[in-house]
Enzyme design. Structure first.
Site: not given
Length: 360
Positions: A78, A179-180, A200, A294, A354
């Site tokens: 990251y 989650a988004v 999917r 981001w 999550k």
């Protein structure tokens, strides 16, 4: 009268904060001293916390989620590079236990969430600066509060900042069960926007479709179905001006094909780890634009901007009104961090489950 005065004198001289400081706060925290897989490099340690100084507060962390960015940070993949030894985690909800002598806007017993990134939240207790925390209502659920500052904010900003999406318009997104993705569907429903989700295929696909539609999705298609779907050509829903991509590869190409003229695709993730193939015809004849997003960069650039406070106010209001709920999740104790971090890498969950550390 003497007894009352003596009692008052004793109360004035008896500094509760000083007494609390004498009681050592022993925190448990997940630390790492090198990059690698979370289950291999994380270590659960105990450490005594210092008392909060002038502008600091001591908090008891109640819950902290595991986000993909947290795992990527531990792996060293990251952009944010912590200083070792580092406490993992970037989100949480906490309760204030003690405040420094110069703290003005926070008080003992308040619930707070991080206002800045990179604090290190996978711990039972922590000492933070006052301006690093945002107070929230105690009416907010534990999971909703713990997951407030990353995924819902990502969804909110992408819907607000790239294309003017009005009631009746349409948004298409892949990774719609993430989650988004779940946050996007709920915000679109609250704002009167059509949202088409792409996921999917899987054995329980109908259950997943039903769940996402309950959250607010107008339609949910599999990656195979989106290639041949006629819902836009037949005007069942308007052609989208905005596409949200967290997968990449062929999935990104397919959703971009459905964009209307001068539409925009925003990429905020790359789960497939494949480059985005841009359709030449879409670029030339439809003038499609590709952008990136981001949330960490946006937060750093807009930390104290009015738009950020307005966003939190609107999100918290939706949560209080039961129009926005946390993503599908499972609470796990901090001690089970190896199993939880490994499970968080499994992308085959029912609806983007999550994992959230519950500290108490």
């Amino acid at each position: 009268m003497q007894n009352i005065n003596s009692r008052r004198l004793f109360q004035n001289s008896f500094d509760l904060r000083q007494w609390t400081r004498k009681m050592a706060i022993l925190a448990k925290a997940l630390k790492f001293c090198k990059y690698g897989e979370a289950a291999d490099v994380l270590e659960l340690v105990q450490e005594q916390l210092p008392p909060p100084e002038k502008n600091q507060v001591l908090v008891k962390i109640l819950a902290a989620p595991i986000n993909p960015s947290d795992i990527n940070t531990i792996q060293g993949k990251y952009p944010v590079k912590p200083k070792f030894p580092a406490i993992a985690g970037n989100e949480c909800v906490a309760e204030i236990q003690e405040v420094g002598s110069c703290v003005k806007n926070l008080k003992i017993g308040q619930c707070v969430v991080p206002f800045v990134a990179g604090l290190g939240t996978w711990s039972t207790h922590a000492v933070y600066d006052e301006d690093q925390l945002l107070p929230i209502s105690d009416k907010i659920g534990l999971a909703e509060a713990a997951t407030l500052t990353v995924n819902p904010c990502t969804a909110y900003r992408m819907l607000k900042d790239f294309v003017e999406v009005l009631p009746g318009h349409c948004v298409i997104q892949n990774g719609a069960n993430s989650a988004v993705g779940q946050a996007v569907h709920q915000l679109c429903k609250a704002w009167g926007i059509n949202s088409v989700g792409v996921v999917r295929d899987r054995p329980d696909i109908q259950d997943l479709k039903n769940y996402l539609k309950k959250l607010g999705a107008t339609e949910v298609l599999t990656q195979e179905e989106v290639r041949t779907s006629k819902i836009f050509k037949e005007n069942q829903v308007p052609k989208p001006m905005l596409a949200l991509n967290c997968v990449g590869g062929k999935s990104a190409t397919e959703i971009s094909r459905h964009l209307d003229d001068k539409g925009v695709m925003v990429t905020y993730g790359g789960m497939a780890r494949e480059p985005i193939a841009v359709a030449t015809a879409a670029l030339i004849f439809k003038d499609i634009s590709h952008r990136g997003f981001w949330i960490t960069r946006w937060t750093n650039e807009n930390c104290t901007a009015p738009e950020r406070f307005e966003m939190f106010e609107n999100l918290l209001k939706l949560i209080e009104q039961k129009q926005f709920i946390a993503p599908v999740h499972e609470m796990v104790p901090l001690e089970k961090y190896k199993e939880a971090t490994k499970a968080s890498l499994d992308l085959k969950g029912f609806a983007g489950k999550k994992y959230i550390f519950k500290m108490q």
